[in-house]
Design a protein around this motif. Structure first.
Motif, mmCIF file in Angstrom:
data_model
loop_
_atom_site.group_PDB
_atom_site.id
_atom_site.type_symbol
_atom_site.label_atom_id
_atom_site.label_comp_id
_atom_site.label_asym_id
_atom_site.label_seq_id
_atom_site.Cartn_x
_atom_site.Cartn_y
_atom_site.Cartn_z
ATOM 1 N N VAL A 1 0.843 -1.369 -0.386
ATOM 2 C CA VAL A 1 -0.124 -0.410 0.108
ATOM 3 C C VAL A 1 1.058 1.650 -0.058
ATOM 4 C CG1 VAL A 1 -1.726 1.115 1.223
ATOM 5 C CG2 VAL A 1 -1.609 -1.398 0.879
ATOM 6 N N ASN A 2 2.248 1.030 1.206
ATOM 7 C CA ASN A 2 2.486 1.731 0.986
ATOM 8 C C ASN A 2 3.572 2.532 1.680
ATOM 9 O OD1 ASN A 2 3.675 5.255 0.989
ATOM 10 N ND2 ASN A 2 1.882 5.804 2.439
ATOM 11 N N ALA A 3 4.851 3.011 1.464
ATOM 12 C CA ALA A 3 6.416 3.082 3.413
ATOM 13 C C ALA A 3 6.413 4.521 2.911
ATOM 14 C CB ALA A 3 6.678 1.583 2.409
ATOM 15 N N PHE A 4 6.517 5.024 4.479
ATOM 16 C CA PHE A 4 7.309 6.141 4.496
ATOM 17 C C PHE A 4 7.726 6.287 5.652
ATOM 18 C CE2 PHE A 4 3.262 5.367 6.916
ATOM 19 C CZ PHE A 4 3.311 6.001 8.011
ATOM 20 N N GLU A 5 9.116 6.926 6.018
ATOM 21 C CA GLU A 5 9.981 7.045 7.537
ATOM 22 C C GLU A 5 9.668 8.583 8.239
ATOM 23 O OE1 GLU A 5 13.579 8.299 4.584
ATOM 24 O OE2 GLU A 5 13.477 7.509 3.347
ATOM 25 N N ASP A 6 10.118 7.752 9.427
ATOM 26 C CA ASP A 6 9.304 8.489 10.474
ATOM 27 C C ASP A 6 10.584 8.677 11.203
ATOM 28 O OD1 ASP A 6 8.512 8.928 12.586
ATOM 29 O OD2 ASP A 6 7.122 8.196 13.279
ATOM 30 N N GLY A 7 11.662 9.330 11.041
ATOM 31 C CA GLY A 7 12.903 9.262 11.773
ATOM 32 C C GLY A 7 13.934 8.425 11.689
ATOM 33 N N GLN A 8 13.651 7.787 12.497
ATOM 34 C CA GLN A 8 14.985 6.355 12.711
ATOM 35 C C GLN A 8 13.841 4.702 12.573
ATOM 36 O OE1 GLN A 8 18.215 5.743 12.455
ATOM 37 N NE2 GLN A 8 17.916 7.953 11.873
ATOM 38 N N GLU A 9 12.702 5.055 12.174
ATOM 39 C CA GLU A 9 11.531 4.574 11.931
ATOM 40 C C GLU A 9 11.383 3.872 9.892
ATOM 41 O OE1 GLU A 9 9.988 3.208 16.043
ATOM 42 O OE2 GLU A 9 9.085 3.750 14.392
ATOM 43 N N VAL A 10 11.472 2.662 9.326
ATOM 44 C CA VAL A 10 10.371 3.023 8.035
ATOM 45 C C VAL A 10 8.908 2.539 8.020
ATOM 46 C CG1 VAL A 10 10.604 2.117 5.802
ATOM 47 C CG2 VAL A 10 12.494 3.159 6.840
ATOM 48 N N VAL A 11 7.974 2.671 7.971
ATOM 49 C CA VAL A 11 6.371 2.547 8.608
ATOM 50 C C VAL A 11 6.433 1.568 6.882
ATOM 51 C CG1 VAL A 11 4.239 2.856 8.738
ATOM 52 C CG2 VAL A 11 6.290 3.725 10.158
ATOM 53 N N VAL A 12 5.658 0.560 6.945
ATOM 54 C CA VAL A 12 5.816 -0.268 5.591
ATOM 55 C C VAL A 12 4.184 -0.962 6.049
ATOM 56 C CG1 VAL A 12 6.325 -1.537 4.077
ATOM 57 C CG2 VAL A 12 8.057 -1.104 5.212
ATOM 58 N N ASP A 13 2.810 -0.367 5.231
ATOM 59 C CA ASP A 13 1.803 -1.215 5.157
ATOM 60 C C ASP A 13 1.862 -2.002 3.554
ATOM 61 O OD1 ASP A 13 0.794 0.481 7.604
ATOM 62 O OD2 ASP A 13 0.342 1.946 6.475
ATOM 63 N N ALA A 14 1.234 -3.290 3.851
ATOM 64 C CA ALA A 14 0.480 -4.085 2.334
ATOM 65 C C ALA A 14 -0.293 -5.160 3.092
ATOM 66 C CB ALA A 14 2.014 -4.729 2.323
ATOM 67 N N LEU A 15 -1.146 -5.662 1.870
ATOM 68 C CA LEU A 15 -1.615 -7.161 2.140
ATOM 69 C C LEU A 15 -0.361 -8.280 2.256
ATOM 70 C CD1 LEU A 15 -4.292 -7.112 -0.509
ATOM 71 C CD2 LEU A 15 -4.067 -6.734 1.687
ATOM 72 N N ARG A 16 -0.738 -8.880 2.884
ATOM 73 C CA ARG A 16 0.243 -9.976 3.725
ATOM 74 C C ARG A 16 -0.667 -11.685 3.458
ATOM 75 N NH1 ARG A 16 2.107 -10.959 10.199
ATOM 76 N NH2 ARG A 16 0.498 -10.588 10.752
ATOM 77 N N GLN A 17 -0.544 -12.893 2.874
ATOM 78 C CA GLN A 17 -0.916 -13.988 3.766
ATOM 79 C C GLN A 17 0.361 -14.563 4.651
ATOM 80 O OE1 GLN A 17 -2.655 -14.473 -0.723
ATOM 81 N NE2 GLN A 17 -3.032 -16.045 0.096
ATOM 82 N N THR A 18 -0.363 -15.517 5.859
ATOM 83 C CA THR A 18 -0.058 -15.872 6.714
ATOM 84 C C THR A 18 -0.287 -17.368 6.629
ATOM 85 O OG1 THR A 18 -1.247 -15.931 8.297
ATOM 86 C CG2 THR A 18 0.285 -14.337 8.656
ATOM 87 N N SER A 19 -1.160 -18.345 4.870
ATOM 88 C CA SER A 19 -0.574 -19.555 4.741
ATOM 89 C C SER A 19 -1.273 -19.650 3.036
ATOM 90 C CB SER A 19 -1.368 -20.259 5.312
ATOM 91 O OG SER A 19 -3.094 -19.726 5.201
ATOM 92 N N PRO A 20 -1.257 -20.497 2.666
ATOM 93 C CA PRO A 20 -0.824 -20.968 1.023
ATOM 94 C C PRO A 20 -2.488 -20.480 0.827
ATOM 95 C CG PRO A 20 0.166 -22.652 1.467
ATOM 96 C CD PRO A 20 -0.242 -21.480 3.098
ATOM 97 N N THR A 21 -3.706 -20.634 1.453
ATOM 98 C CA THR A 21 -5.281 -20.901 1.796
ATOM 99 C C THR A 21 -5.596 -19.191 3.013
ATOM 100 O OG1 THR A 21 -5.573 -22.563 3.440
ATOM 101 C CG2 THR A 21 -5.537 -22.679 0.688
ATOM 102 N N GLY A 22 -5.382 -19.046 3.214
ATOM 103 C CA GLY A 22 -5.309 -18.019 4.726
ATOM 104 C C GLY A 22 -5.882 -16.688 3.514
ATOM 105 N N PRO A 23 -6.628 -16.109 4.723
ATOM 106 C CA PRO A 23 -6.759 -14.476 4.089
ATOM 107 C C PRO A 23 -6.007 -14.013 3.807
ATOM 108 C CG PRO A 23 -7.728 -14.745 6.459
ATOM 109 C CD PRO A 23 -6.819 -16.221 6.246
ATOM 110 N N ARG A 24 -6.191 -12.259 3.371
ATOM 111 C CA ARG A 24 -5.823 -11.334 3.374
ATOM 112 C C ARG A 24 -5.538 -10.261 4.054
ATOM 113 N NH1 ARG A 24 -3.572 -11.358 -3.316
ATOM 114 N NH2 ARG A 24 -4.028 -13.287 -3.760
ATOM 115 N N GLU A 25 -4.664 -10.146 4.520
ATOM 116 C CA GLU A 25 -4.133 -8.872 5.613
ATOM 117 C C GLU A 25 -3.589 -7.903 5.419
ATOM 118 O OE1 GLU A 25 -2.581 -11.031 8.882
ATOM 119 O OE2 GLU A 25 -4.172 -12.709 8.959
#
Length: 334
Positions: free
Chosen positions: A188-212
């Motif tokens: 979705v996006n990534a941005f820098e916040d001081g010494q941190e990088v914040v990453v928002d994305a869809l992921r699946q934690t198993s082959p048939t699992g829902p997208r989070e």
């Protein structure tokens, strides 16, 4: 161009092309085509993009997943320079290449780095200082390829997933952050916040699992990643409204519902299928299919609960697309 029937009132300031990459069986090994609708001055008309054989084609954000034997992650554009960035991999190889292209899609430079294996990479994110690389738990499977499976990739839960920050201003290798085993189909996006990088994305934690919809916060000082579940979402999620910077809103679909993360949603009801939303300034444009009918719904992005402000009726059935793009008319499209 063929004028299309519009129910309701299209916003007069909505001027651009809604484009989507859809299956096209006549195209052989690269079975996609780009179709779209031009919206301008309260009217709607068909738009057909011209074919191009460059790395990205005529619409960079809808680049084909596979071209000339390379797998190409969905490119992302730097809003400051107009350059496009992607990660190219070759099935079976742990080598990856960060490719930088001009606004028109011509390759300017590339540099190689090494993954932990022949990883499948579908998406990439960008900050002012880093390219975000997803080295996940899905890998090329030679046996699956030999027996002719359409998707020669396999889930490897034992493979450590990690997110890499590849520096944009130096030739260094990625700084890797271990995360839970997963597959990441879309950032979705990534941005820098001081010494941190914040990453928002869809992921699946198993082959048939829902997208989070998931947020990772990568600490450059400790090398650790904090992982937070935000909400469930289908594969259709809009890119953030402030790409590369701290974004304000994230839009997506789940089932028959379109939502703005945190506080708003609208349901189309049973038997509807929704494609990937595209954000066009204050408007959200969504492809919708209901039975044999295909439509384009336009929402006020600040008031989803009010329902579509207008609906463009398409005269033909179009497959629901999970790769869409909005390009203002001022943008040079060939």
């Amino acid at each position: 161009m063929e004028a299309l029937l519009v129910e309701g009132s299209l916003p007069a300031n909505l001027r651009g092309r809604f484009l989507q990459s859809v299956p096209h069986p006549a195209h052989g090994a690269d079975p996609v085509s780009i179709t779209g609708v031009r919206l301008s001055d309260g009217t709607a008309a068909w738009h057909r993009a011209r074919t191009d054989h460059s790395l990205l084609g005529t619409v960079p954000s809808l680049a084909p997943a596979v071209r000339d034997g390379l797998r190409i992650a969905r490119p992302v554009q730097d809003p400051r320079t107009g350059e496009w960035h992607t990660i190219a991999t070759r099935p079976g190889s742990p080598l990856a290449e960060h490719v930088t292209m001009s606004a028109s899609g011509s390759v300017r430079r590339g540099r190689c780095f090494v993954l932990s294996g022949p990883t499948r990479i579908d998406t990439v994110a960008l900050t002012p200082d880093h390219v975000v690389v997803f080295d996940v738990s899905v890998v090329h499977d030679r046996a699956a390829e030999l027996i002719g499976l359409r998707t020669p990739f396999a889930w490897r839960s034992s493979k450590q997933a990690r997110i890499g920050l590849l520096p944009r201003r130096s030739r260094g290798n990625p700084l890797w952050f271990p995360v839970s085993p997963c597959f990441v189909p879309d950032a979705v996006n990534a941005f820098e916040d001081g010494q941190e990088v914040v990453v928002d994305a869809l992921r699946q934690t198993s082959p048939t699992g829902p997208r989070e919809l998931t947020r990772w916060t990568l600490d450059l000082g400790t090398g650790e990643a904090d992982e937070v579940f935000l909400t469930y979402a289908d594969s259709a999620i809009a890119r953030a409204d402030e790409h590369g910077r701290g974004h304000h809103e994230t839009y997506g679909t789940v089932g028959t519902t379109v939502f703005r993360y945190g506080d708003a949603a609208y349901s189309f009801g049973a038997d509807h299928r929704l494609g990937q939303p595209a954000l066009a300034d204050e408007w959200l444009v969504i492809p919708v299919r209901h039975g044999a009918s295909s439509d384009l719904a336009v929402f006020d992005a600040t008031d989803l609960a009010a329902g579509p402000r207008s609906v463009v009726r398409l005269p033909v059935t179009v497959p629901v697309a999970t790769r869409t793009a909005w390009q203002p008319l001022a943008y040079p499209i060939r």
